[in-house]
Scaffold this motif. Structure first.
Motif, mmCIF file in Angstrom:
data_model
loop_
_atom_site.group_PDB
_atom_site.id
_atom_site.type_symbol
_atom_site.label_atom_id
_atom_site.label_comp_id
_atom_site.label_asym_id
_atom_site.label_seq_id
_atom_site.Cartn_x
_atom_site.Cartn_y
_atom_site.Cartn_z
ATOM 1 N N ASP A 1 16.899 49.468 -59.965
ATOM 2 C CA ASP A 1 16.809 48.836 -59.055
ATOM 3 C C ASP A 1 17.546 48.970 -57.548
ATOM 4 O OD1 ASP A 1 18.600 47.170 -59.806
ATOM 5 O OD2 ASP A 1 17.371 45.849 -60.121
ATOM 6 N N ASP A 2 18.847 49.856 -57.641
ATOM 7 C CA ASP A 2 19.784 49.507 -56.703
ATOM 8 C C ASP A 2 18.962 50.410 -55.594
ATOM 9 O OD1 ASP A 2 21.378 49.487 -54.337
ATOM 10 O OD2 ASP A 2 23.100 49.925 -56.343
ATOM 11 N N ALA A 3 18.580 49.555 -54.017
ATOM 12 C CA ALA A 3 18.283 50.415 -53.249
ATOM 13 C C ALA A 3 19.373 51.445 -52.563
ATOM 14 C CB ALA A 3 17.541 49.477 -52.139
ATOM 15 N N THR B 1 17.476 56.653 -55.684
ATOM 16 C CA THR B 1 17.929 56.988 -54.343
ATOM 17 C C THR B 1 18.553 57.870 -53.627
ATOM 18 O OG1 THR B 1 17.394 54.731 -54.175
ATOM 19 C CG2 THR B 1 17.510 55.482 -52.624
#
Length: 391
Positions: free
Chosen positions: A109-111, A76
């Motif tokens: 997987d950290d948004a 991100t």
């Protein structure tokens, strides 16, 4: 551009910018972010607020910020930077060596856009300042650029500058090479030496590392060499005419630039099969003997360096990297094994023989959070495509 101030304000909050900020080849991601901030007239911290930071930026022992600090981003976070720069991610991936590298502090997987600080020298390889004049020619503004670059590629030929290591706690970014054209000539010559190494099946980085270690050892010994006149003259020139007022500092800051012609010459000599034959002859060939102080190899090496008197000094430097190289050459010809704990690979640089990074010594800077990996400082191992890029 009446909307620039408001757009610049939004940049620090992760929104797309209005300018296209293209990366420089081999640039650090941190350098690109700083240039992005400068383009909008912002302090870097305003743009850095676009990411959630997992640690603090690395600093020197004095507390000053490190110019070779590097930034790693999660997926991100990379998307955010690409948007701010107005550049596609594949362009950034090709230009930025640290782009896409992972860090345990960053979850894939950290948004949320997240980032972590690292030290570029440890992460990728040697980090140097870019040429500000080249940056101005490319971007239209005189800004600092920091990029990964090995020591055989430190001369900006266009502007006659030696680009210094960025990991030292000292203010200079470059040295003026106008009075020492042999330094730029050595950089051009290195291209041919690297090709010779490839034909010999040896990595050019390893050849350079060994040659650099040999010459760096001579540099320290040269204080007692009354007949050495080339290096002092060259050092005074890169110091702006006279290094006498601060000689010790200039010996540290200017070393790699001053000795670069000799490093390339030694590398070329060590790759020459005829020179290896002289080592074999000096050893007695089929009738082993102690290497003589006036051996043909060291005598010829001194001549190739423009120092006919150097041979005996080089031949008696027991424990140095040159003698270690000669010993490996001899043992390989005889089919003999090396001493316990040593390798017969002539290009294997023992840990006690690194050339080291004089830049950090100049400032007394600490090793940083991860220390120094042996070989990074000298050879630039790990720097992607560095040998092919030119200023």
């Amino acid at each position: 551009m009446d909307n620039v101030p408001s757009t610049a304000h939004r940049v620090g909050h992760g929104h797309a910018g209005v300018f296209r900020i293209s990366p420089v080849a081999e640039e650090t991601t941190a350098s690109l972010i700083c240039r992005l901030a400068a383009r909008y007239g912002l302090q870097p911290k305003a743009v850095l607020s676009a990411w959630q930071w997992r640690n603090h930026p690395p600093r020197h022992a004095t507390g000053s910020a490190r110019a070779d600090a590097e930034v790693l981003l999660n997926a991100t976070g990379r998307h955010v930077l690409a948007g701010l720069c107005g550049v596609e991610q594949d362009v950034l991936s090709r230009a930025l060596p640290a782009w896409g590298q992972e860090d345990s502090r960053l979850r894939a997987d950290d948004a949320a856009p997240a980032a972590a600080w690292r030290i570029g020298r440890v992460l990728v390889g040697p980090v140097a300042f870019g040429c500000r004049l080249c940056a101005a020619r490319r971007t239209g503004t005189t800004v600092r650029v920091v990029r990964y670059a090995p020591r055989w590629e430190r001369v900006c030929v266009r502007h006659g500058r030696w680009l210094l290591d960025a990991d030292a706690d000292q203010p200079l970014e470059h040295l003026d090479m106008q009075g020492v054209p042999e330094v730029a000539a050595a950089q051009r010559r290195w291209t041919g030496v690297a090709r010779r190494a490839a034909r010999a099946g040896v990595e050019a980085e390893r050849v350079f590392a060994l040659a650099h270690a040999v010459v760096a050892r001579w540099w320290e010994q040269a204080r007692q060499w009354e007949r050495e006149t080339i290096w002092p003259r060259r050092l005074h020139r890169v110091a702006g005419g006279d290094a006498g007022g601060d000689l010790e500092r200039w010996r540290i800051v200017g070393r790699d630039a001053v000795v670069s012609p000799e490093v390339v010459a030694v590398a070329d000599a060590l790759l020459d099969p005829a020179m290896a034959e002289l080592v074999w002859a000096d050893s007695g060939a089929g009738r082993p003997r102690t290497l003589p102080a006036d051996g043909m190899f060291c005598r010829r090496l001194g001549e190739r360096l423009g120092r006919g008197w150097l041979g005996p000094l080089a031949a008696t430097d027991h424990g140095g990297p040159l003698i270690a190289w000669m010993g490996s050459v001899i043992r390989l010809r005889r089919g003999a094994g090396g001493p316990p704990g040593y390798d017969n690979d002539p290009w294997w640089l023992r840990q006690e023989h690194p050339g080291g990074n004089h830049g950090r010594a100049a400032a007394g800077a600490g090793q940083g959070e991860e220390g120094t990996r042996f070989g990074d400082d000298v050879a630039g191992c790990g720097t992607r495509r560095a040998a092919q890029n030119h200023h």
